[in-house]
Design a protein around this motif. Structure first.
Motif, PDB file in Angstrom:
ATOM      1  N   HIS A 267      17.556  50.897   6.191  1.00 24.54           N
ATOM      2  CA  HIS A 267      16.568  50.735   7.250  1.00 24.54           C
ATOM      3  C   HIS A 267      16.126  52.121   7.707  1.00 24.54           C
ATOM      4  O   HIS A 267      16.899  53.089   7.681  1.00 24.54           O
ATOM      5  CB  HIS A 267      17.157  49.953   8.419  1.00 24.54           C
TER       6      HIS A 267
ATOM      7  N   PHE B 169      15.681  53.141  10.628  1.00 25.43           N
ATOM      8  CA  PHE B 169      16.472  53.582  11.774  1.00 25.43           C
ATOM      9  C   PHE B 169      17.715  54.331  11.312  1.00 25.43           C
ATOM     10  O   PHE B 169      18.101  55.347  11.903  1.00 25.43           O
ATOM     11  CB  PHE B 169      16.875  52.382  12.627  1.00 25.43           C
TER      12      PHE B 169
ATOM     13  N   ASP C 238      13.103  42.292  14.963  1.00 24.11           N
ATOM     14  CA  ASP C 238      12.865  43.599  15.570  1.00 24.11           C
ATOM     15  C   ASP C 238      13.129  43.580  17.071  1.00 24.11           C
ATOM     16  O   ASP C 238      12.677  44.459  17.799  1.00 24.11           O
ATOM     17  CB  ASP C 238      11.429  44.064  15.296  1.00 24.11           C
TER      18      ASP C 238
ATOM     19  N   GLU D 183      13.162  52.060  21.127  1.00 24.09           N
ATOM     20  CA  GLU D 183      11.701  51.919  21.188  1.00 24.09           C
ATOM     21  C   GLU D 183      11.013  52.976  20.341  1.00 24.09           C
ATOM     22  O   GLU D 183       9.979  52.703  19.708  1.00 24.09           O
ATOM     23  CB  GLU D 183      11.239  51.987  22.640  1.00 24.09           C
ATOM     24  N   ALA D 184      11.558  54.180  20.298  1.00 25.61           N
ATOM     25  CA  ALA D 184      10.980  55.230  19.458  1.00 25.61           C
ATOM     26  C   ALA D 184      11.061  54.857  17.984  1.00 25.61           C
ATOM     27  O   ALA D 184      10.244  55.306  17.172  1.00 25.61           O
ATOM     28  CB  ALA D 184      11.697  56.554  19.704  1.00 25.61           C
ATOM     29  N   ALA D 185      12.026  54.003  17.633  1.00 30.28           N
ATOM     30  CA  ALA D 185      12.181  53.553  16.248  1.00 30.28           C
ATOM     31  C   ALA D 185      11.350  52.311  15.945  1.00 30.28           C
ATOM     32  O   ALA D 185      11.413  51.778  14.837  1.00 30.28           O
ATOM     33  CB  ALA D 185      13.654  53.276  15.955  1.00 30.28           C
ATOM     34  N   GLY D 186      10.584  51.826  16.934  1.00 27.90           N
ATOM     35  CA  GLY D 186       9.683  50.708  16.703  1.00 27.90           C
ATOM     36  C   GLY D 186      10.218  49.348  17.091  1.00 27.90           C
ATOM     37  O   GLY D 186       9.561  48.330  16.832  1.00 27.90           O
ATOM     38  N   PHE D 187      11.379  49.286  17.731  1.00 28.62           N
ATOM     39  CA  PHE D 187      11.940  48.005  18.143  1.00 28.62           C
ATOM     40  C   PHE D 187      11.393  47.579  19.506  1.00 28.62           C
ATOM     41  O   PHE D 187      10.996  48.410  20.321  1.00 28.62           O
ATOM     42  CB  PHE D 187      13.467  48.085  18.232  1.00 28.62           C
ATOM     43  N   THR D 188      11.387  46.280  19.724  1.00 32.45           N
ATOM     44  CA  THR D 188      11.107  45.730  21.052  1.00 32.45           C
ATOM     45  C   THR D 188      12.440  45.540  21.761  1.00 32.45           C
ATOM     46  O   THR D 188      13.371  44.954  21.196  1.00 32.45           O
ATOM     47  CB  THR D 188      10.383  44.378  20.950  1.00 32.45           C
TER      48      THR D 188
ATOM     49  N   ARG E 260      20.960  43.040  17.767  1.00 33.91           N
ATOM     50  CA  ARG E 260      19.663  42.821  17.119  1.00 33.91           C
ATOM     51  C   ARG E 260      19.644  41.371  16.671  1.00 33.91           C
ATOM     52  O   ARG E 260      20.399  40.973  15.784  1.00 33.91           O
ATOM     53  CB  ARG E 260      19.494  43.772  15.938  1.00 33.91           C
TER      54      ARG E 260
END
Length: 228
Positions: free
Chosen positions: A21, A23, A92, A115-120, A82
């Motif tokens: 991944h 991340f 996500d 959040e910087a890695a694109g997760f909600t 997650r």
């Protein structure tokens, strides 16, 4: 600008990040935040020099890793999960758990990293099962019980949920396709904690777990059989 660097330590098989991944690729050797992937121990959670230590949770509470002697809002410990349905790829959505001792700055740092890695990211209190499982698993149980009772076929029930309630995939199709044995494990854990009938594993999930254990006994199933 907060330091968003993070390092990763694997403590076993991770449900949140089972494979490659972005991340994981973004981790550094000595980040401000330490992310523990897989089942953790209290000893591995001790890293006071870090801004935050993120502990991957299953259905358990973050309190299992907190030290009783620590006063409120004094530690850098943050739980995360997650959300994932059975064998399907993880979503996500990251559920962040603030414990009794979690400092606000540690929680903020954890949210910023994900959040910087694109997760909600959604924050929740330290309760077994957190938000999604506690809301969704009872609905799965109702649908499975209705199917077991012969109310309708899985396809017809999902059609009603799609057209009547706006569920894009229905309930049964994604659940049956992801593996009912995992649903049994989650609902059984919630039922043991809360003792509420809505979390009791339905017959179809019980049978799926029994079949899975007979086909390929896992370490967890062997412990269950031994009563440990």
């Amino acid at each position: 600008m907060p330091d968003l660097s993070y390092s990763i330590a694997r403590t076993g098989e991770s449900r949140a990040f089972p494979g490659a991944h972005a991340f994981i690729d973004g981790a550094t050797a000595e980040g401000a935040v330490l992310v523990l992937l897989g089942p953790a121990t209290a000893a591995r959670c001790s890293a006071p020099e870090r801004t935050a230590v993120l502990v991957e949770l299953g259905t358990e509470c973050l309190a299992a890793y907190e030290r009783e002697e620590d006063p409120p809002a004094s530690s850098n410990l943050v739980g995360f999960a997650r959300w994932r349905l059975g064998a399907n790829p993880p979503s996500d959505l990251i559920e962040l758990v603030a414990g009794r001792t979690t400092r606000p700055d540690a929680l903020d740092a954890a949210q910023a990293v994900f959040e910087a890695a694109g997760f909600t990211v959604s924050r929740c209190a330290d309760r077994a099962g957190r938000i999604v499982d506690r809301l969704l698993r009872p609905q799965f149980n109702l649908a499975l019980t209705a199917l077991d009772d012969g109310l309708a076929t899985a396809e017809d029930m999902d059609l009603c949920l799609k057209l009547g309630l706006g569920y894009r995939q229905g309930l049964l199709a994604p659940l049956l396709g992801s593996g009912l044995a995992d649903h049994y494990d989650v609902t059984r854990a919630l039922f043991e904690v809360y003792g509420q009938a809505q979390y009791a594993p339905p017959r179809l999930a019980v049978v799926a777990r029994q079949k899975a254990d007979k086909a390929e006994p896992s370490h967890a199933s062997l412990l269950r059989e031994a009563g440990e």
